[in-house]
Design a protein around this motif. Structure first.
Motif, PDB file in Angstrom:
ATOM      1  N   ARG A 150       0.845  -1.180   0.000  1.00  0.00           N
ATOM      2  CA  ARG A 150       0.000   0.000   0.000  1.00  0.00           C
ATOM      3  C   ARG A 150       0.893   1.247   0.000  1.00  0.00           C
ATOM      4  O   ARG A 150       1.930   1.277   0.665  1.00  0.00           O
ATOM      5  N   GLY A 205      -5.404  -0.632  -9.402  1.00  0.00           N
ATOM      6  CA  GLY A 205      -6.847  -0.722  -9.236  1.00  0.00           C
ATOM      7  C   GLY A 205      -7.527  -0.970 -10.569  1.00  0.00           C
ATOM      8  O   GLY A 205      -6.959  -0.682 -11.630  1.00  0.00           O
ATOM      9  N   ASP A 220      -1.811  -2.398  -4.046  1.00  0.00           N
ATOM     10  CA  ASP A 220      -1.473  -1.014  -4.333  1.00  0.00           C
ATOM     11  C   ASP A 220      -0.139  -0.954  -5.088  1.00  0.00           C
ATOM     12  O   ASP A 220       0.715  -1.819  -4.867  1.00  0.00           O
ATOM     13  N   THR A 265      -9.089   3.869   0.915  1.00  0.00           N
ATOM     14  CA  THR A 265     -10.207   3.066   0.396  1.00  0.00           C
ATOM     15  C   THR A 265     -11.449   3.204   1.254  1.00  0.00           C
ATOM     16  O   THR A 265     -11.386   3.590   2.430  1.00  0.00           O
ATOM     17  N   TRP A 285     -13.208  -0.039  -2.458  1.00  0.00           N
ATOM     18  CA  TRP A 285     -12.861   0.774  -3.623  1.00  0.00           C
ATOM     19  C   TRP A 285     -12.204   2.070  -3.179  1.00  0.00           C
ATOM     20  O   TRP A 285     -12.194   2.413  -1.984  1.00  0.00           O
ATOM     21  N   LYS A 323     -10.831  -2.401  -5.523  1.00  0.00           N
ATOM     22  CA  LYS A 323      -9.707  -2.984  -4.810  1.00  0.00           C
ATOM     23  C   LYS A 323     -10.004  -4.403  -4.314  1.00  0.00           C
ATOM     24  O   LYS A 323      -9.095  -5.200  -4.141  1.00  0.00           O
ATOM     25  N   ARG A 324     -11.281  -4.706  -4.082  1.00  0.00           N
ATOM     26  CA  ARG A 324     -11.626  -6.025  -3.537  1.00  0.00           C
ATOM     27  C   ARG A 324     -13.113  -6.268  -3.703  1.00  0.00           C
ATOM     28  O   ARG A 324     -13.918  -5.340  -3.619  1.00  0.00           O
TER      29      ARG A 324
END
Length: 420
Positions: free
Chosen positions: A28, A157, A154, A35, A249, A70-71
């Protein structure tokens, strides 16, 4: 009934583990990317013993705007929010799909994509090489959903919602495809999850077309509203269920590097010639090739399927994972020179609780290469390999590989640290 495939493959698994590309922790950028996260529920669906749900839910609750994914994690829960184990509700797969629709057009929930007026509806697929809309999802996972890392490291994205890319009069939305099978009371739980046609008493596909006599099982036999055979006299109440999904996000910024999504399929008919067409069949069968010996042990029986794959342009792999079904051993994506780009191995459960169901794949190992360490060259022909146990037959298995590729590397001058 045990949902396993024998223990003869330990030495092979150890060998594959030794081939895995060394992976870094997700990095990161300190004080750069902040996020947000939110938890949502899909529309409710009801299932009873043996029944099947396979539907698209359009315009689901989702973050809006110009953002970076991001997930994305998901699982089946009941009305009380409890996680439902796979031996009750088998999550064959879920898939998250991006689309754009004209603002003044109603979004009918169960309207099939192919029946929509194409001037009002635009399907936005990933960069994968399969034909048409096949395997065009942004995320798509099966039974392994609870123990699979989907985090995009990171400073990368998935860029979505860029207003410069959305046509005038349109807006961007998402739909969720959910395929779940209630296996409570099933006469053959594994057969139900592998969609064996005889257990579903199906001879035609969902469009009414007769199935080929050699089609033993797969997606064409366990479509929406079909029912797998349950034990005579078994009683089980219908219950209401949901897909609970968590999204992380970030607002898009110049600090984020975009990644492209590629999904490769070991059943792709592409021959390696530039003029050849891609045709991804998505699923295939595993024939039994050995027997259990009298002392209860298995000979080492492995079905290996290999195929070629090529992405349109070069880039750096920042994430990779495979998707396999029960009986899966491993999957590896090789470079043209034989180097391992990423290897992914199923994690099998050992208990009864949700996320650790014995005999089911409850996770897959992932690859997070050190930045710049895994590069795919322009025009490079890769090899995708999918390994399954063949100590017993399997129908409708998959051999997919999902990678995220970046055009650029992070600026080394940026301060980085491992996540807390």
């Amino acid at each position: 009934m045990a949902h396993g495939f024998g223990g003869c493959l330990l030495s092979f698994t150890i060998l594959v583990l030794a081939l895995i590309v060394p992976c870094s922790q997700s990095l990161r950028i300190k004080n750069r990317i902040k996020t947000k996260s939110a938890v949502f529920l899909s529309p409710k669906f009801d299932l009873g013993p043996g029944s099947v749900q396979e539907k698209n839910y359009y315009d689901i609750d989702f973050p809006r705007g110009h953002i970076a994914f991001k997930r994305f994690d998901a699982e089946v829960v009941d009305e009380a929010g409890r996680s439902v184990p796979l031996h009750e509700i088998y999550l064959h797969h879920w898939a998250l799909v991006r689309y754009r629709i004209r603002k003044d057009v109603p979004d009918v929930e169960h309207d099939a994509t192919q029946k929509r007026n194409q001037s009002n509806f635009v399907y936005v697929r990933n960069r994968g090489i399969c034909q048409g809309t096949v395997l065009g999802q942004y995320y798509g996972i099966g039974s392994e959903t609870r123990k699979l890392s989907t985090f995009v490291p990171d400073p990368y994205g998935m860029e979505v919602g860029n207003p410069a890319e959305i046509p005038d009069g349109f807006e961007e939305r998402w739909f969720l495809n959910v395929h779940a099978i209630d296996t409570r009371g099933a006469v053959d739980r594994l057969g139900c999850t592998e969609c064996r046609c005889d257990l579903y008493n199906v001879t035609k596909d969902e469009h009414g077309h007769p199935l080929s006599p050699d089609y033993i099982g797969g997606l064409h036999c366990c479509y929406d509203q079909t029912r797998c055979k349950v034990r005579e006299g078994f009683q089980g109440a219908r219950r209401s269920l949901y897909i609970r999904y968590t999204v992380e996000w970030a607002d898009w910024s110049d600090f984020i590097l975009p990644v492209q999504i590629y999904i490769f399929d070991v059943t792709d008919t592409w021959t390696g010639l530039n003029s050849a067409e891609h045709h991804c069949k998505v699923e295939y069968d595993i024939a039994e090739s050995c027997k259990t010996t009298t002392d209860g042990t298995n000979h080492e029986c492995i079905d290996t399927k290999r195929n070629k794959a090529r992405i349109p342009s070069s880039g750096y792999v920042v994430y990779g994972v495979a998707h396999q079904h029960t009986g899966g051993i491993s999957s590896t994506l090789y470079g043209e020179d034989g180097r391992v780009l990423c290897s992914s191995i199923p994690i099998y459960g050992k208990g009864k609780e949700a996320g650790n169901e014995k005999g089911y794949i409850v996770g897959m190992t992932t690859c997070y290469p050190q930045p710049g360490s895994v590069k795919i060259l322009d025009g490079e022909t890769m090899i995708l390999e999918s390994n399954y146990s063949s100590s017993q037959p399997h129908t409708g298995v998959m051999g997919l590989f999902y990678i995220l590729v970046a055009d650029k590397l992070p600026n080394p001058s940026l301060s980085m640290h491992s996540p807390l």
